[in-house]
Design an enzyme around this catalytic site. Structure first.
Site, PDB file in Angstrom:
ATOM      1  N   HIS A 312       0.851  -1.196   0.000  1.00 25.03           N
ATOM      2  CA  HIS A 312       0.000   0.000   0.000  1.00 25.03           C
ATOM      3  C   HIS A 312       0.881   1.237   0.000  1.00 25.03           C
ATOM      4  O   HIS A 312       1.915   1.259   0.646  1.00 25.03           O
ATOM      5  CB  HIS A 312      -0.924   0.005   1.226  1.00 25.03           C
ATOM      6  N   ASP A 370      -7.913  -4.361  -0.241  1.00 24.78           N
ATOM      7  CA  ASP A 370      -8.547  -4.883  -1.451  1.00 24.78           C
ATOM      8  C   ASP A 370      -8.472  -6.401  -1.518  1.00 24.78           C
ATOM      9  O   ASP A 370      -9.330  -7.053  -2.104  1.00 24.78           O
ATOM     10  CB  ASP A 370      -7.899  -4.262  -2.695  1.00 24.78           C
TER      11      ASP A 370
END
Ligand SMILES: CC(C)(COP(=O)(O)OP(=O)(O)OC[C@H]1O[C@@H](n2cnc3c(N)ncnc32)[C@H](O)[C@@H]1OP(=O)(O)O)[C@@H](O)C(=O)NCCC(=O)NCCS
Length: 443
Positions: A312, A370
């Site tokens: 991320h 996700d």
């Protein structure tokens, strides 16, 4: 602290490089101090260039706090994991919009208002039918949300608090209906109307999955997990789509158009499209035997391949949203009897490797939000084409909270960034016969 209050200001301790180069430093409740450069050009004649706005605050906000190094995400001061475990989506929507969690009375009234705004004007069905059958649900959502302003003319005085409240209720209430309409249309099934006896998340699920020819049964673990996904997606401070909503709204545009612009921004693969990418990656891997080869590729410095769902930009420790969703993911896999589904087994094997392999550990490449939201959505039956559309439903509360904060901030100005002009200097107009061939930029 409310956004209009002035944070403590002190003078810049940065080395002064010239007259007037001494700007106030604003001290936030949490997060990095910020240099207030509102008078930079006026005082010094220069501007800043910050591509991607990586170092630039665009507003004061009291909605959400993210700390990527420490893995913190808080809405209005409350930790994301506590909110997921103890609230439903409407509690969180109220919190984002109104600054604190609702009392039981406020919650009951909010629930009532949202429930009784969930139908859309029936004429919108004819509008829907104008789309091609195979239109992507996000294309339909952009169009239908923007078109709300054509169907609901009242309540559009953006400086009237009652009007802003009506707009907020309509958008939060109608977004699941619009998303479900787009989905049902794309698969050729009849639209399912909202049900007022169901809570927000259950109603969204029944509009997606029910058919008129048989009774619809909800799986409580599925509702809990979907509720968790919607809560963690509800806001994430100044991301691309939220900035888009603020930016469009700064021109005092119609609020439905602002949210439609947010949906358009979210649609991009670098933003809301990433959980779709997780499932695409799993489909490409194909089977568990292919995982070692894929991991080898992901580690190869000469191969640009990235394993979707890992790493991320902001969170350099375990993403707090992933941490809380992981529990709901395991619960829902169990409840739906999907632990042996080949695709989901493959995902769990990837997770195991990433959490134990030195390459991933050293680079802090944890499974991200996700990864787990993709698995939960797949398990409860949300099709890939609807992943970003359901994200748009979830993010609507955050977008409206930011839009409302922006519109009510007396300091707000229309967004008008600067540029570093690097084109031609002045040149005289060239008549057609004297022009030389050049390579067109677009053609
Ligand atoms: C999200 C992402 C763009 C963040 O990137 P970033 O913060 O700029 O990190 P970097 O690109 O600098 O990567 C740091 C290192 O980890 C590696 N890396 C990062 N993400 C990786 C992934 N998903 N798979 C394999 N390697 C990865 C990079 O190759 C780099 O290795 P190096 O130091 O040997 O050169 C990136 O992790 C990524 O592309 N992830 C996959 C897409 C995804 O899941 N997006 C959803 C985010 S919620």
């Amino acid at each position: 602290m409310d956004p209009q209050s002035t944070p403590d200001a002190k003078r810049s301790s940065l080395p002064s490089t010239g007259a007037g180069n001494d700007f106030p430093v604003l001290v936030p409740t949490n997060g990095p101090e910020m240099l207030d450069i509102a008078d930079l050009h006026k005082n010094t004649g220069v501007c800043t260039l910050d591509i991607g706005l990586m170092n630039t605050g665009i507003c004061k906000s009291s909605i959400t706090y993210v700390n990527g190094d420490e893995g913190i995400l808080r809405y209005r001061g409350y930790s994301i994991d506590e909110l997921v475990d103890n609230s439903d989506y409407l509690d969180v929507a109220w919190l984002l919009l109104n600054g604190d969690l609702p009392t039981p009375g406020q919650k009951a009234e909010f629930q009532h208002n949202i429930t009784y705004h969930s139908m859309v004007n029936e004429q919108m069905v004819f509008f829907l039918r104008g789309f091609r059958r195979d239109a992507h649900p996000m294309a339909v959502m952009c169009g239908m949300t923007g078109a709300l302003s054509a169907f609901y003319h009242d309540g559009l005085d953006i400086f009237n608090a009652d009007d802003r409240k009506i707009v907020a209720h309509r958008l939060i209430a109608k977004m699941p209906t619009i998303a479900a309409m787009a989905y049902k249309y794309s698969i050729g099934q009849p639209m399912v109307y909202p049900r007022n006896d169901l809570d927000y998340v259950s109603n969204f699920m029944q509009m997606l999955f029910a058919v008129p020819c048989e009774p619809f049964k909800l799986n409580p673990a599925g509702v809990r997990a979907f509720n968790a996904v919607l809560i963690v997606q509800a806001d994430h401070e100044q991301n691309a789509s939220t900035f888009t909503v603020r930016s469009v709204g700064s021109s005092r545009a119609n609020p439905y158009a602002c949210i439609a612009a947010g949906i358009a921004s979210l649609w991009g693969p670098l933003h809301g499209g990433a959980n779709e990418g997780v499932l695409q990656t799993l489909n490409e891997i194909g089977s568990i035997e292919n995982i070692p080869a894929v991991i080898k590729r992901a580690k190869d410095k000469n191969d640009p391949y990235r394993l979707m769902g890992f790493g991320h930009r902001v969170y350099k420790t375990y993403d707090p949203r992933a941490k809380v969703l992981r529990r709901y993911c395991y619960e829902v896999l169990e409840a739906y009897g999907k632990k042996d589904d080949p695709l989901l087994k493959m995902a769990l094997e990837l997770e195991r490797i990433a959490l134990n392999d030195d390459f991933f550990i050293e680079r802090k490449l944890y499974p991200n939000v996700d990864f787990y939201s993709g698995l939960i959505l797949k398990t409860i039956g949300i099709p890939l084409s609807m992943f970003t559309a359901q994200f748009a439903v979830a993010r609507t509360a955050g977008w409206i909270a930011h839009w409302n904060e922006m519109i009510t901030d007396p300091a707000v100005k229309i967004v008008r960034p600067r540029q570093l002009y690097v084109g031609s200097d002045f040149r005289p107009f060239v008549p057609p016969a004297e022009r030389t061939e050049h390579k067109p930029l677009i053609g």
